[in-house]
Design an enzyme around this catalytic site. Structure first.
Site, short mmCIF file in Angstrom:
data_model
loop_
_atom_site.label_atom_id
_atom_site.label_comp_id
_atom_site.label_asym_id
_atom_site.label_seq_id
_atom_site.Cartn_x
_atom_site.Cartn_y
_atom_site.Cartn_z
N ASN A 1 -2.98 2.92 12.91
CA ASN A 1 -4.05 1.93 12.91
C ASN A 1 -3.60 0.50 12.63
O ASN A 1 -4.20 -0.45 13.11
CB ASN A 1 -5.11 2.34 11.88
CG ASN A 1 -6.29 1.40 11.85
OD1 ASN A 1 -7.04 1.32 12.82
ND2 ASN A 1 -6.44 0.64 10.77
N HIS B 1 -2.81 12.13 -2.54
CA HIS B 1 -2.24 10.91 -3.14
C HIS B 1 -3.28 9.80 -3.29
O HIS B 1 -3.00 8.78 -3.90
CB HIS B 1 -1.09 10.42 -2.28
CG HIS B 1 -1.55 10.02 -0.90
ND1 HIS B 1 -2.02 10.92 0.03
CD2 HIS B 1 -1.65 8.80 -0.31
CE1 HIS B 1 -2.38 10.27 1.12
NE2 HIS B 1 -2.17 8.97 0.95
N GLU C 1 -6.19 12.76 10.00
CA GLU C 1 -6.88 12.27 8.81
C GLU C 1 -8.12 11.50 9.25
O GLU C 1 -8.04 10.34 9.60
CB GLU C 1 -6.00 11.36 7.96
CG GLU C 1 -6.65 11.12 6.60
CD GLU C 1 -6.58 9.71 6.03
OE1 GLU C 1 -6.94 9.54 4.87
OE2 GLU C 1 -6.19 8.77 6.74
N ASP D 1 0.86 -1.19 0.00
CA ASP D 1 0.00 0.00 0.00
C ASP D 1 0.90 1.24 0.00
O ASP D 1 0.71 2.17 0.78
CB ASP D 1 -0.94 -0.02 1.21
CG ASP D 1 -1.93 1.16 1.18
OD1 ASP D 1 -2.02 1.85 0.15
OD2 ASP D 1 -2.60 1.39 2.21
N ASP E 1 -2.53 9.03 10.22
CA ASP E 1 -3.31 8.31 9.22
C ASP E 1 -4.50 7.58 9.85
O ASP E 1 -4.37 6.95 10.90
CB ASP E 1 -2.36 7.29 8.57
CG ASP E 1 -3.00 6.50 7.45
OD1 ASP E 1 -3.34 7.12 6.43
OD2 ASP E 1 -3.15 5.27 7.59
C1 BGC Z 1 -4.02 6.81 3.29
C2 BGC Z 1 -4.08 5.81 2.19
C3 BGC Z 1 -3.83 4.43 2.78
C4 BGC Z 1 -4.76 4.15 3.98
C5 BGC Z 1 -4.31 2.97 4.77
C6 BGC Z 1 -5.17 6.38 4.17
O1 BGC Z 1 -6.12 7.11 4.58
O2 BGC Z 1 -4.15 8.14 2.86
O3 BGC Z 1 -3.17 6.10 1.17
O4 BGC Z 1 -4.06 3.46 1.80
O5 BGC Z 1 -4.79 5.23 4.86
O6 BGC Z 1 -3.16 3.28 5.47
#
Ligand code: BGC
Length: 541
Positions: A102, A307, A242, A60, A200
């Site tokens: 996470n 991204h 985020e 990822d 994240d």
């Molecule tokens: C990031 C993604 C990622 C995901 C899992 C997100 O919110 O921006 O690019 O795939 O978290 O880590």
């Protein structure tokens, strides 16, 4: 140093792999970023957000971390990061990096140990179950590829929980050890001099039966703990949240100023595109009116693209279908609940619309983030899988490999954009820097205007009535300074007539053209706005 620097900073999101390859191996690297710092200073940004640079199998693109304490070797080593931090700081730039709380990669030694035995101390680091029935009210995020949030692990003899790809097992925050581990990770990078983290996917840290396992009180409690940790040990460093959620659900992530310093405003983003396509301000007024106030020291983070896919999670089903129809007419432009395209192609490469979108980005309440390459109107490659099409090499010059790398083209981590009108022949930094009429120069001027005044970051925000729905008009005010922003969202010209508050002085200045305006009277401003035209008009009371 000013601890509240993020309130009026301009951010720049940068993918190390895609930015500049200093050693000719086909991958961008940290030394490459160092070589391009002066470019970023010249553009006028204040803070760089680095996408994940940790050791990772890259299933990822680095959000699957195999070692929280190591830098991916293609990017360089810790010394390169230290050098990048000091070179950035020397130039007055700050750097934040991703903190992926996470989950880990399934290649992480914790998971490798956890799956071997129920008695392993690492077993409790992850979330296990005998069946897939647990937490059944939880949605799936990567709907195109993940049939379930549970995946069977043969070796463990149990299912493990994951909100993203199955190669990204979720950490178990009910484990005090996990909570401690992540504080240790933060300490490590903060000690190296990082200015903060973009945290994240924070809504998903805890799971509780009978809930949708998002935004839980336990999650907020842990996030407050990491904020206390930052406040006590690293004042002036920031946490950016985020949480792809509705404003009322993001609001608690600011707490009473005791959780996140900043949070992305996800729902405003698709509405900028809606407003532009419909030529109507309503989508913007609607979402900003339902955005609750946040504590004085907190700040929203506004973006046009990033991204990931342009997420359509925070719109209605009907709006999503409409957005797909107009902005992603081909199936391969869609991904999960979003659109995997870049800013310029989304807006039909129409310079007027691209500038207007940036006018909104830089003047709505919050601090803006620019996604690398969007400042020159880079294109995307919808033939690449997943979100890779918006992560192609930065186009520096009209030379082989766009000046990104000296490696043979087939060694590049991804091909340079090869479709007109977005190839490096037409879209590259060097030509735009050399041409004062370029998009890059326009954006640079807008950034400079923004930085010259506190009111963009600190000022109040009030809608103004321009007499027509096609014009998004608003006041930004701070102390004696007042700024009237006018954005014509439509393709037609409009005559705008606006009531001016009595207190305003007689000679407003159009900041964009740097010229004086002469209003018809001291109580009304009347002017003609061309198609997609924007004006930033300053009144000093
Ligand atoms: C990031 C993604 C990622 C995901 C899992 C997100 O919110 O921006 O690019 O795939 O978290 O880590």
């Amino acid at each position: 140093m000013n601890d509240l620097w993020y309130k009026d900073a301009v951010f720049y999101e940068l993918n190390v792999r895609a930015f500049y390859d200093s050693n000719g191996d086909g991958h961008g690297d940290l030394r490459g970023v160092i070589e391009k710092l002066d470019y970023l200073v010249d553009l006028g940004v204040d803070c760089i957000w680095l996408l994940p640079i940790y050791l990772s199998p890259l299933k990822d693109d680095g959000y699957d971390i195999a070692d929280f304490y190591a830098v991916l070797s293609e990017y360089g080593g810790l010394n390169d990061l230290k050098l990048l931090i000091s070179e950035a700081h020397r130039r007055g730039l700050r750097i934040i990096m991703d903190l992926v709380l996470n989950h880990t990669s399934d290649q992480h030694p914790w998971f490798q140990a956890a799956r071997t035995s129920r008695n392993s101390p690492y077993r409790q680091y992850y979330v296990w179950s005998e069946s897939t029935q647990k937490y059944s009210q939880t949605r799936i995020i990567f709907v195109d590829t993940q049939p379930s949030n549970w995946t069977w692990d043969e070796q463990a003899g149990q299912y493990f929980w994951h909100r993203f790809y199955a190669c990204q097992p979720d950490l178990n925050y009910d484990s005090p050890a996990v909570q401690e581990e992540m504080l240790r990770v933060m300490r490590y990078w903060l000690d190296l001099g990082i200015d903060g983290f973009r945290a994240d996917a924070v809504p998903y840290l805890f799971e509780r039966e009978g809930t949708n396992c998002e935004n839980l009180p336990e999650t907020h409690a842990y996030l407050k703990r990491i904020r206390r940790f930052v406040n006590e040990n690293y004042p002036g460093r920031i946490l950016l949240c985020e949480a792809n959620q509705w404003p009322e659900d993001v609001r608690p992530y600011f707490g009473d100023g005791d959780e996140f310093h900043m949070g992305f405003h996800f729902p405003v983003m698709p509405r900028i595109y809606m407003a532009l396509e419909r030529g109507q301000r309503q989508p913007l007024t609607w979402i900003l009116e339902r955005t609750p106030p946040i504590p004085e020291d907190c700040q929203w983070c506004i973006f046009l693209r990033n991204h990931d896919e342009l997420t359509l999670e925070m719109v209605t089903e009907e709006e999503r279908q409409w957005m797909w129809q107009v902005y992603a007419p081909e199936a391969r432009m869609r991904l999960n609940l979003g659109i995997r395209r870049r800013l310029a192609p989304l807006l039909g490469n129409d310079r007027r619309k691209i500038e207007l979108a940036n006018s909104l980005l830089l003047t709505l309440p919050g601090s803006p983030i620019i996604y690398y390459g969007d400042e020159i109107g880079m294109g995307d490659d919808i033939w690449l899988p997943d979100r890779n099409g918006v992560r192609t090499p930065m186009q520096w010059q009209n030379t082989p490999n766009a000046g990104f790398s000296s490696a043979p083209p087939d060694r590049l981590y991804a091909p340079v954009i090869a479709r007109e009108p977005y190839t490096p022949v037409r879209v590259n930094v060097a030509d735009q820097v050399a041409n004062p009429g370029s998009l890059w120069h326009t954006l640079r001027r807008m950034i400079a205007l923004r930085k010259a005044s506190r009111l963009f970051g600190w000022g109040s925000f009030t809608w103004a009535d321009a007499g027509i729905d096609s014009v998004a008009a608003y006041w930004r005010e701070e102390g004696p300074q007042r700024l009237l922003i006018l954005n014509n969202l439509s393709e037609s010209s409009h005559f705008v007539s606006l009531a001016l508050p009595e207190v305003l002085g007689p000679e407003p200045i159009d900041l964009i053209t740097n010229s004086k305006l002469t209003p018809a009277s001291s109580s009304r401003l009347e002017l003609e706005l061309g198609p997609f035209e924007y004006r930033w008009i300053r009144f000093d009371g």
